[in-house]
Motif scaffolding. Structure first.
Motif, PDB file in Angstrom:
ATOM      1  N   GLN A 189      42.403  18.483  20.893  1.00 22.75           N
ATOM      2  CA  GLN A 189      41.335  17.518  21.147  1.00 22.75           C
ATOM      3  C   GLN A 189      41.800  16.419  22.099  1.00 22.75           C
ATOM      4  O   GLN A 189      41.083  16.037  23.036  1.00 22.75           O
ATOM      5  N   GLN A 190      43.007  15.897  21.874  1.00 22.06           N
ATOM      6  CA  GLN A 190      43.534  14.853  22.743  1.00 22.06           C
ATOM      7  C   GLN A 190      43.725  15.360  24.166  1.00 22.06           C
ATOM      8  O   GLN A 190      43.464  14.639  25.134  1.00 22.06           O
ATOM      9  N   ALA A 191      44.171  16.621  24.300  1.00 18.97           N
ATOM     10  CA  ALA A 191      44.328  17.193  25.639  1.00 18.97           C
ATOM     11  C   ALA A 191      42.977  17.323  26.326  1.00 18.97           C
ATOM     12  O   ALA A 191      42.849  17.060  27.533  1.00 18.97           O
ATOM     13  N   ALA A 192      41.941  17.718  25.569  1.00 13.51           N
ATOM     14  CA  ALA A 192      40.599  17.827  26.147  1.00 13.51           C
ATOM     15  C   ALA A 192      40.074  16.462  26.579  1.00 13.51           C
ATOM     16  O   ALA A 192      39.415  16.332  27.619  1.00 13.51           O
ATOM     17  N   GLY A 201      53.042  25.616  16.982  1.00 12.87           N
ATOM     18  CA  GLY A 201      52.253  25.647  15.758  1.00 12.87           C
ATOM     19  C   GLY A 201      51.811  27.057  15.413  1.00 12.87           C
ATOM     20  O   GLY A 201      52.434  28.047  15.824  1.00 12.87           O
ATOM     21  N   PRO A 202      50.717  27.195  14.654  1.00  6.24           N
ATOM     22  CA  PRO A 202      50.230  28.524  14.270  1.00  6.24           C
ATOM     23  C   PRO A 202      49.911  29.385  15.491  1.00  6.24           C
ATOM     24  O   PRO A 202      49.586  28.874  16.560  1.00  6.24           O
ATOM     25  N   LYS A 203      50.006  30.688  15.302  1.00  2.00           N
ATOM     26  CA  LYS A 203      49.844  31.611  16.428  1.00  2.00           C
ATOM     27  C   LYS A 203      48.488  31.465  17.099  1.00  2.00           C
ATOM     28  O   LYS A 203      48.388  31.513  18.326  1.00  2.00           O
ATOM     29  N   GLU A 204      47.434  31.256  16.277  1.00  2.00           N
ATOM     30  CA  GLU A 204      46.103  31.156  16.860  1.00  2.00           C
ATOM     31  C   GLU A 204      45.989  29.934  17.764  1.00  2.00           C
ATOM     32  O   GLU A 204      45.440  30.007  18.873  1.00  2.00           O
ATOM     33  N   PHE A 205      46.506  28.778  17.310  1.00  2.00           N
ATOM     34  CA  PHE A 205      46.453  27.573  18.132  1.00  2.00           C
ATOM     35  C   PHE A 205      47.415  27.677  19.313  1.00  2.00           C
ATOM     36  O   PHE A 205      47.168  27.099  20.372  1.00  2.00           O
ATOM     37  N   LYS A 206      48.526  28.390  19.131  1.00  3.39           N
ATOM     38  CA  LYS A 206      49.463  28.580  20.232  1.00  3.39           C
ATOM     39  C   LYS A 206      48.790  29.341  21.374  1.00  3.39           C
ATOM     40  O   LYS A 206      48.940  28.994  22.548  1.00  3.39           O
ATOM     41  N   GLN A 207      48.041  30.386  21.022  1.00  2.57           N
ATOM     42  CA  GLN A 207      47.322  31.149  22.034  1.00  2.57           C
ATOM     43  C   GLN A 207      46.229  30.303  22.680  1.00  2.57           C
ATOM     44  O   GLN A 207      46.031  30.355  23.901  1.00  2.57           O
ATOM     45  N   LEU A 263      48.165  31.111  11.284  1.00  2.54           N
ATOM     46  CA  LEU A 263      47.347  30.258  10.419  1.00  2.54           C
ATOM     47  C   LEU A 263      47.009  30.989   9.133  1.00  2.54           C
ATOM     48  O   LEU A 263      47.083  30.425   8.039  1.00  2.54           O
ATOM     49  N   TYR A 264      46.643  32.282   9.257  1.00  4.10           N
ATOM     50  CA  TYR A 264      46.356  33.064   8.056  1.00  4.10           C
ATOM     51  C   TYR A 264      47.601  33.216   7.197  1.00  4.10           C
ATOM     52  O   TYR A 264      47.517  33.253   5.965  1.00  4.10           O
ATOM     53  N   GLY A 265      48.763  33.315   7.832  1.00  2.00           N
ATOM     54  CA  GLY A 265      49.997  33.404   7.077  1.00  2.00           C
ATOM     55  C   GLY A 265      50.237  32.169   6.229  1.00  2.00           C
ATOM     56  O   GLY A 265      50.690  32.270   5.087  1.00  2.00           O
ATOM     57  N   ARG A 266      49.926  31.012   6.784  1.00  2.67           N
ATOM     58  CA  ARG A 266      50.115  29.770   6.007  1.00  2.67           C
ATOM     59  C   ARG A 266      49.117  29.689   4.860  1.00  2.67           C
ATOM     60  O   ARG A 266      49.450  29.204   3.767  1.00  2.67           O
ATOM     61  N   ILE A 267      47.905  30.162   5.096  1.00  2.00           N
ATOM     62  CA  ILE A 267      46.920  30.169   4.007  1.00  2.00           C
ATOM     63  C   ILE A 267      47.379  31.108   2.900  1.00  2.00           C
ATOM     64  O   ILE A 267      47.298  30.787   1.706  1.00  2.00           O
ATOM     65  N   PHE A 268      47.878  32.289   3.282  1.00  2.00           N
ATOM     66  CA  PHE A 268      48.399  33.224   2.287  1.00  2.00           C
ATOM     67  C   PHE A 268      49.582  32.618   1.546  1.00  2.00           C
ATOM     68  O   PHE A 268      49.743  32.817   0.336  1.00  2.00           O
ATOM     69  N   ALA A 269      50.435  31.886   2.252  1.00  2.00           N
ATOM     70  CA  ALA A 269      51.600  31.276   1.612  1.00  2.00           C
ATOM     71  C   ALA A 269      51.169  30.279   0.541  1.00  2.00           C
ATOM     72  O   ALA A 269      51.716  30.256  -0.569  1.00  2.00           O
ATOM     73  N   VAL A 270      50.181  29.441   0.879  1.00  4.51           N
ATOM     74  CA  VAL A 270      49.687  28.469  -0.100  1.00  4.51           C
ATOM     75  C   VAL A 270      49.052  29.197  -1.286  1.00  4.51           C
ATOM     76  O   VAL A 270      49.249  28.816  -2.452  1.00  4.51           O
ATOM     77  N   PHE A 271      48.301  30.262  -1.011  1.00  5.56           N
ATOM     78  CA  PHE A 271      47.649  31.008  -2.091  1.00  5.56           C
ATOM     79  C   PHE A 271      48.673  31.619  -3.042  1.00  5.56           C
ATOM     80  O   PHE A 271      48.576  31.474  -4.268  1.00  5.56           O
ATOM     81  N   ALA A 328      46.246  21.355   5.274  1.00  7.73           N
ATOM     82  CA  ALA A 328      45.327  20.629   6.167  1.00  7.73           C
ATOM     83  C   ALA A 328      46.070  20.066   7.368  1.00  7.73           C
ATOM     84  O   ALA A 328      45.561  20.092   8.501  1.00  7.73           O
ATOM     85  N   TRP A 329      47.274  19.545   7.115  1.00  8.25           N
ATOM     86  CA  TRP A 329      48.063  19.012   8.243  1.00  8.25           C
ATOM     87  C   TRP A 329      48.449  20.137   9.201  1.00  8.25           C
ATOM     88  O   TRP A 329      48.381  19.969  10.426  1.00  8.25           O
ATOM     89  N   ALA A 330      48.857  21.297   8.637  1.00  6.66           N
ATOM     90  CA  ALA A 330      49.256  22.414   9.498  1.00  6.66           C
ATOM     91  C   ALA A 330      48.100  22.902  10.354  1.00  6.66           C
ATOM     92  O   ALA A 330      48.296  23.358  11.481  1.00  6.66           O
ATOM     93  N   VAL A 331      46.870  22.778   9.832  1.00 10.11           N
ATOM     94  CA  VAL A 331      45.707  23.233  10.594  1.00 10.11           C
ATOM     95  C   VAL A 331      45.215  22.156  11.551  1.00 10.11           C
ATOM     96  O   VAL A 331      44.875  22.429  12.702  1.00 10.11           O
ATOM     97  N   SER A 332      45.181  20.899  11.074  1.00  9.90           N
ATOM     98  CA  SER A 332      44.573  19.834  11.876  1.00  9.90           C
ATOM     99  C   SER A 332      45.499  19.292  12.961  1.00  9.90           C
ATOM    100  O   SER A 332      45.021  18.792  13.982  1.00  9.90           O
ATOM    101  N   SER A 333      46.819  19.373  12.757  1.00  8.39           N
ATOM    102  CA  SER A 333      47.736  18.805  13.745  1.00  8.39           C
ATOM    103  C   SER A 333      47.587  19.468  15.111  1.00  8.39           C
ATOM    104  O   SER A 333      47.393  18.780  16.120  1.00  8.39           O
TER     105      SER A 333
END
Length: 453
Positions: free
Chosen positions: A193-196, A213-219, A9-17, A182-187
């Motif tokens: 959320q749907q699984a919960a 998806g991002p490593k943090e959400f994957k974990q 996720l941080y990598g994608r933020i850095f990429a956008v920056f 936003a899509w990369a983070v919210s998807s």
């Protein structure tokens, strides 16, 4: 310098920056070359035409006599009424003709004074180009050409001149990048959320898409799936334990009743033996209901399916109507539409059947079942005209082994598990069940279940 991986996720933020920073840097680098208000080279066709004009002027004034200013005057007067203005200066930057204070020209002379490398720059509505060498018999002078700029300013120049437009364009450029971020983070967050929500409705199933998806959400998704599997195993183990205990208790109870029957045969009937047999029968019935409940609930969360209410409850309602007629009672039911509902069919059928059979058992002669849809919820209202339940005990009738102090008591042969089983099944399907005084005079039970759209 290393940045986190793009899968992070941080990598994608850095990429956008960095992508945004790259766009800004490229704009800053290219802006001086594209902005006509900055000094830049002359286009080839214009440069050649201006150099040819300078040569023609040189030839004409070289063959004429008289003061230099007089010879140059006619060139400045001739073009003054057109969209072109010629200026002549000495090599030191002193304006020869036309006379007058021209701030734009004086500013341009300070940055462009080499005939070997003519430049041009836009001042307001005039494009000034030069210098071009003009040779006279006595000296060399410099010629500058000012032509009226009829073209509108470039789009990006208009934007830079107006802060509101600059802000608007900045938003338009950055919005796609921000939307992608936003899509990369919210998807993956929406998938989690749907699984919960599925787990909240009793669907204990691992979702492989959570581990993308991002490593943090994957974990987080992997941990969530492990939690679901652990809960699944724990619930199944508890239900199997209850089933095994209930099954093992039936054997000694059966032997106890057989021993009681042999004692009655040898010693004859007695109140003590009859009481032992009655309590053993009730205990056996209670264990039988517990065993039935455990069998229905073992892995019930793994047997979820979507069906319509008509095919789910139609046969059960017909059986209940027949049972009511055999007891000289009337059971009425409104039209049952094909509303979609998701859950464990056996539990849903058993839950509604328990309530309706209670109404048939304790109602005097009239039972009514009403189905309706209210805001994506299925409402089922069961009324009877029996003695009902005291108001202060309406919330307690859904507790296991609870019996009220009126006609619905121990003498009726009930174990107090029917409504508890119903309440547990309805809760597993994210529904609610409540009881109140019926307009018929007896008990009204209302069941609300979410519809599956």
């Amino acid at each position: 310098m290393r940045f986190p991986g793009f899968s992070s996720l941080y990598g994608r933020i850095f990429a956008v920056f960095w992508l945004t920073l790259l766009v800004v840097v490229v704009t800053i680098v290219l802006l001086p070359n594209l902005d006509p208000r900055s000094q830049h080279t002359i286009q080839e066709q214009h440069l050649e035409r201006m150099q040819n004009s300078a040569q023609e002027i040189s030839q004409q004034i070289s063959h004429e006599s008289g003061p230099l200013q007089s010879k140059l005057q006619r060139f400045t007067e001739r073009d003054r009424h057109q969209s072109l203005q010629l200026y002549f200066t000495t090599t030191d930057g002193e304006i020869i003709t036309p006379h007058g204070r021209n701030k734009s020209l004086r500013n341009f002379i300070t940055v462009a004074d080499d005939p070997a490398s003519p430049k041009q720059r836009l001042y307001g509505r005039w494009m000034i180009a030069g210098p071009f060498a003009v040779a006279d018999q006595q000296q060399t002078i410099l010629m500058y050409v000012a032509r009226r700029w009829h073209q509108p300013p470039p789009f990006f120049v208009q934007i830079l001149d107006k802060p509101f437009q600059l802000l608007l364009v900045t938003m338009l450029v950055s919005t796609p990048l921000l939307l992608w971020l936003a899509w990369a983070v919210s998807s993956p967050a929406r998938r989690l959320q749907q699984a919960a929500e599925r787990v909240a409705t009793g669907q204990f199933k691992a979702d492989p898409t959570l581990e993308t998806g991002p490593k943090e959400f994957k974990q987080a998704g992997a941990s969530f799936n492990q939690m679901v599997q652990a809960i699944n195993q724990m619930i199944s183990g508890q239900q199997r334990l209850l089933s095994d205990i209930s099954h093992e208790l039936r054997s000694p109870l059966t032997r106890l009743r057989m021993a009681t029957a042999l004692a009655q045969r040898k010693q004859g009937e007695s109140k003590e033996l009859s009481r032992i047999d009655t309590e053993a029968e009730r205990l056996e019935k209670m264990i039988s209901e517990l065993l039935e409940l455990s069998r229905m609930q073992v892995n019930s969360h793994e047997h979820q399916q979507t069906s319509d209410t008509c095919s789910l409850w139609y046969e059960m309602l017909e059986d209940a109507r027949f049972e009511a007629e055999q007891n000289h009672k009337t059971l009425t039911c409104n039209t049952l539409e094909e509303w979609p509902i998701s859950g464990n069919p056996n539990l849903l059928i058993s839950a509604l059947e328990n309530v309706i059979r209670n109404a048939i058992k304790y109602g005097n002669d009239e039972i009514a079942v009403n189905f309706s849809e209210q805001s994506d919820m299925l409402s089922i209202v069961i009324d009877d005209n029996g003695e009902g339940v005291p108001d202060d005990e309406l919330d307690d009738i859904f507790r296991p082994f609870y019996r009220v102090s009126t006609a619905r008591d121990r003498s009726s042969g009930g174990t107090g598990l029917g409504l508890a089983i119903t309440e547990s099944a309805i809760r597993q399907h994210s529904g609610t069940i409540t009881a109140c005084r019926s307009p018929f005079g007896g008990l009204q039970v209302t069941i609300r279940l979410p519809l599956s759209r």
